[in-house]
Scaffold this motif. Structure first.
Motif, PDB file in Angstrom:
ATOM      1  N   ARG A 130      35.122  47.150 -55.201  1.00 61.66           N
ATOM      2  CA  ARG A 130      35.881  47.810 -56.260  1.00 61.66           C
ATOM      3  C   ARG A 130      37.366  47.554 -56.059  1.00 61.66           C
ATOM      4  N   LYS A 131      38.023  47.189 -57.129  1.00 60.09           N
ATOM      5  CA  LYS A 131      39.472  47.069 -57.135  1.00 60.09           C
ATOM      6  C   LYS A 131      40.035  48.372 -57.673  1.00 60.09           C
ATOM      7  N   PHE A 132      40.655  49.158 -56.784  1.00 61.43           N
ATOM      8  CA  PHE A 132      41.127  50.475 -57.170  1.00 61.43           C
ATOM      9  C   PHE A 132      42.427  50.400 -57.963  1.00 61.43           C
ATOM     10  N   ASN A 133      43.287  49.471 -57.589  1.00 61.82           N
ATOM     11  CA  ASN A 133      44.535  49.249 -58.313  1.00 61.82           C
ATOM     12  C   ASN A 133      45.024  47.854 -57.957  1.00 61.82           C
ATOM     13  N   SER A 134      46.241  47.538 -58.344  1.00 65.22           N
ATOM     14  CA  SER A 134      46.747  46.187 -58.110  1.00 65.22           C
ATOM     15  C   SER A 134      46.958  45.880 -56.635  1.00 65.22           C
ATOM     16  N   ARG A 135      46.922  46.898 -55.774  1.00 66.40           N
ATOM     17  CA  ARG A 135      47.156  46.684 -54.346  1.00 66.40           C
ATOM     18  C   ARG A 135      45.885  46.778 -53.505  1.00 66.40           C
ATOM     19  N   LEU A 136      45.014  47.730 -53.797  1.00 75.07           N
ATOM     20  CA  LEU A 136      43.909  48.049 -52.898  1.00 75.07           C
ATOM     21  C   LEU A 136      42.567  47.631 -53.482  1.00 75.07           C
ATOM     22  N   SER A 137      41.787  46.884 -52.674  1.00 72.44           N
ATOM     23  CA  SER A 137      40.402  46.525 -52.997  1.00 72.44           C
ATOM     24  C   SER A 137      39.558  46.747 -51.753  1.00 72.44           C
ATOM     25  N   LEU A 138      38.330  47.268 -51.940  1.00 72.66           N
ATOM     26  CA  LEU A 138      37.404  47.505 -50.839  1.00 72.66           C
ATOM     27  C   LEU A 138      36.049  46.894 -51.159  1.00 72.66           C
ATOM     28  N   ASP A 168      15.141  39.434 -36.436  1.00 77.44           N
ATOM     29  CA  ASP A 168      15.883  40.012 -37.556  1.00 77.44           C
ATOM     30  C   ASP A 168      17.000  40.912 -37.043  1.00 77.44           C
ATOM     31  N   VAL A 169      18.179  40.737 -37.597  1.00 80.83           N
ATOM     32  CA  VAL A 169      19.346  41.551 -37.250  1.00 80.83           C
ATOM     33  C   VAL A 169      19.883  42.173 -38.541  1.00 80.83           C
ATOM     34  N   PHE A 170      20.141  43.470 -38.502  1.00 81.16           N
ATOM     35  CA  PHE A 170      20.658  44.185 -39.662  1.00 81.16           C
ATOM     36  C   PHE A 170      22.040  44.732 -39.328  1.00 81.16           C
ATOM     37  N   ALA A 171      22.931  44.645 -40.295  1.00 77.94           N
ATOM     38  CA  ALA A 171      24.307  45.098 -40.078  1.00 77.94           C
ATOM     39  C   ALA A 171      24.858  45.690 -41.361  1.00 77.94           C
ATOM     40  N   LEU A 172      25.798  46.601 -41.194  1.00 77.55           N
ATOM     41  CA  LEU A 172      26.538  47.176 -42.318  1.00 77.55           C
ATOM     42  C   LEU A 172      27.987  46.719 -42.190  1.00 77.55           C
ATOM     43  N   GLY A 173      28.451  46.006 -43.188  1.00 79.83           N
ATOM     44  CA  GLY A 173      29.805  45.482 -43.159  1.00 79.83           C
ATOM     45  C   GLY A 173      30.701  46.168 -44.175  1.00 79.83           C
ATOM     46  N   ALA A 174      31.975  46.223 -43.856  1.00 80.44           N
ATOM     47  CA  ALA A 174      32.971  46.773 -44.772  1.00 80.44           C
ATOM     48  C   ALA A 174      34.245  45.958 -44.628  1.00 80.44           C
ATOM     49  N   GLY A 175      34.922  45.732 -45.724  1.00 79.85           N
ATOM     50  CA  GLY A 175      36.169  44.975 -45.701  1.00 79.85           C
ATOM     51  C   GLY A 175      37.084  45.415 -46.813  1.00 79.85           C
ATOM     52  N   GLY A 176      38.305  44.969 -46.724  1.00 84.05           N
ATOM     53  CA  GLY A 176      39.255  45.333 -47.763  1.00 84.05           C
ATOM     54  C   GLY A 176      40.516  44.518 -47.670  1.00 84.05           C
ATOM     55  N   ARG A 177      41.328  44.664 -48.709  1.00 85.10           N
ATOM     56  CA  ARG A 177      42.636  44.003 -48.723  1.00 85.10           C
ATOM     57  C   ARG A 177      43.651  44.958 -49.326  1.00 85.10           C
ATOM     58  N   TYR A 178      44.881  44.815 -48.846  1.00 84.88           N
ATOM     59  CA  TYR A 178      45.995  45.598 -49.379  1.00 84.88           C
ATOM     60  C   TYR A 178      47.145  44.633 -49.656  1.00 84.88           C
ATOM     61  N   ARG A 179      47.593  44.593 -50.893  1.00 84.99           N
ATOM     62  CA  ARG A 179      48.642  43.651 -51.280  1.00 84.99           C
ATOM     63  C   ARG A 179      49.991  44.166 -50.812  1.00 84.99           C
ATOM     64  N   LEU A 180      50.645  43.353 -49.991  1.00 80.44           N
ATOM     65  CA  LEU A 180      51.965  43.703 -49.481  1.00 80.44           C
ATOM     66  C   LEU A 180      53.067  43.226 -50.409  1.00 80.44           C
ATOM     67  N   THR A 181      52.955  41.979 -50.876  1.00 77.57           N
ATOM     68  CA  THR A 181      53.880  41.403 -51.845  1.00 77.57           C
ATOM     69  C   THR A 181      53.060  40.634 -52.870  1.00 77.57           C
ATOM     70  N   GLY A 182      53.732  39.988 -53.800  1.00 78.19           N
ATOM     71  CA  GLY A 182      53.021  39.220 -54.807  1.00 78.19           C
ATOM     72  C   GLY A 182      52.219  38.069 -54.245  1.00 78.19           C
TER      73      GLY A 182
END
Length: 307
Positions: free
Chosen positions: A172-180, A200-214
């Motif tokens: 989900r892109k929450f706004n122009s800066r934050l996506s998870l 078999d290996v199972f994993a739960l992953g999480a990632g995100g980005r935060y825009r610092l500049t353009g």
């Protein structure tokens, strides 16, 4: 005179009703325009968060080339030039077939692995007339270990070289800066090192980005291994990676620190052995470059609205 008055009255009422109908039609048109479906774009800068795939896929007719390097561990010290004396590399290509589907291939010198994958966009975040809070993408891939057999005299099978991985990416892109992004993942290895390891290996992953500049974003991702025999048998660690994305014209340059040496899911999700607390950290980068292969397909995609 009465007939003339009645006729004028009917004309006046008809014109008022017609004007009212026109006004209602105009309001309905404006409401439909306000409710027009608008899709979310650029949830992430490129097709990778750090090591892991993002929900982004190349546009139709566009070929994306990725050159990735992971160096040795920083705790190798000055003698190993903090890991720069060792270099592991993967070269990969991804091609967008349409707005929902892309295919990719790659080759890494880590275990001389060839890999291929398909990404399918199932849902897309949107607002307006049709609202969808998330983008959902399915990923399936396969890797082939082409190292020479450790013991060529015993029976060896090609299927023992194969690994598979399946992942669902929910972003989900929450706004122009934050996506998870959330990434439940399963990795299957046809052959494992010991009987104590699970295939078999199972994993739960999480990632995100935060825009610092353009042109710069801060990225991070983490894969939590669900307890299995593989987790304890070889003391495999959870993969943790942080980095920055730098956009420079037609390139996206990703710099990172990670405890994972491998660059495919069967390695960095299932078999990360580096410990951040012990300094088992690899510096690395991804260099992304896009090429428009089919101008017609790319032009149709730019004109198309929605799916």
């Amino acid at each position: 005179m009465k007939r003339i008055c009645v006729l004028l009255l009917c004309c006046l009422l008809g014109s008022r009703l017609s004007a009212q109908d026109d006004l209602l039609a105009m309001l309905d048109s404006l409401q439909e325009t306000d409710q027009k479906r608008e899709f979310t774009h650029s949830t992430f800068k490129t097709v990778r968060v750090v090591n892991a795939h993002s929900i982004e896929i190349p546009a139709p007719g566009v070929l994306q080339m990725a050159i990735s390097h992971r160096f040795g561990r920083l705790n190798g010290g000055f003698y190993e030039f903090f890991g720069l004396d060792q270099a592991n590399m993967r070269m990969g290509f991804e091609y967008g077939l349409n707005n929902h589907l892309c295919l990719g291939v790659g080759r890494s010198n880590v275990r001389k692995t060839y890999d291929g994958f398909v990404k399918l966009k199932l849902m897309r975040q949107s607002s307006g007339k049709v609202r969808m809070p998330f983008t959902i993408v399915a990923l399936s891939g396969m890797g082939v270990n082409t190292l020479r057999w450790a013991d060529p005299d015993r029976p060896n099978y090609f299927t023992s070289r194969l690994s598979y991985w399946h992942q669902l990416m929910i972003a989900r892109k929450f706004n122009s800066r934050l996506s998870l992004q959330f990434m439940p993942t399963m990795v299957h290895r046809n052959l494992v090192a010991t009987r104590r390891e699970d295939n078999d290996v199972f994993a739960l992953g999480a990632g995100g980005r935060y825009r610092l500049t353009g042109s710069m974003t801060l990225n991070a991702e983490y894969f939590f291994l669900l307890p299995t025999g593989s987790h304890t048998a070889n003391n495999y660690q959870n993969s943790l990676s942080v980095g920055v994305d730098l956009e420079t014209g037609g390139h996206v340059f990703q710099l990172m620190l990670t405890n994972s040496l491998g660059m495919t899911e069967n390695l960095f999700v299932a078999e990360t052995d580096g410990d951040w607390l012990q300094g088992d950290i690899h510096f690395g980068f991804n260099l992304m470059r896009v090429f428009t292969v089919s101008e017609q397909a790319h032009a149709r995609a730019q004109k198309a609205e929605g799916w």
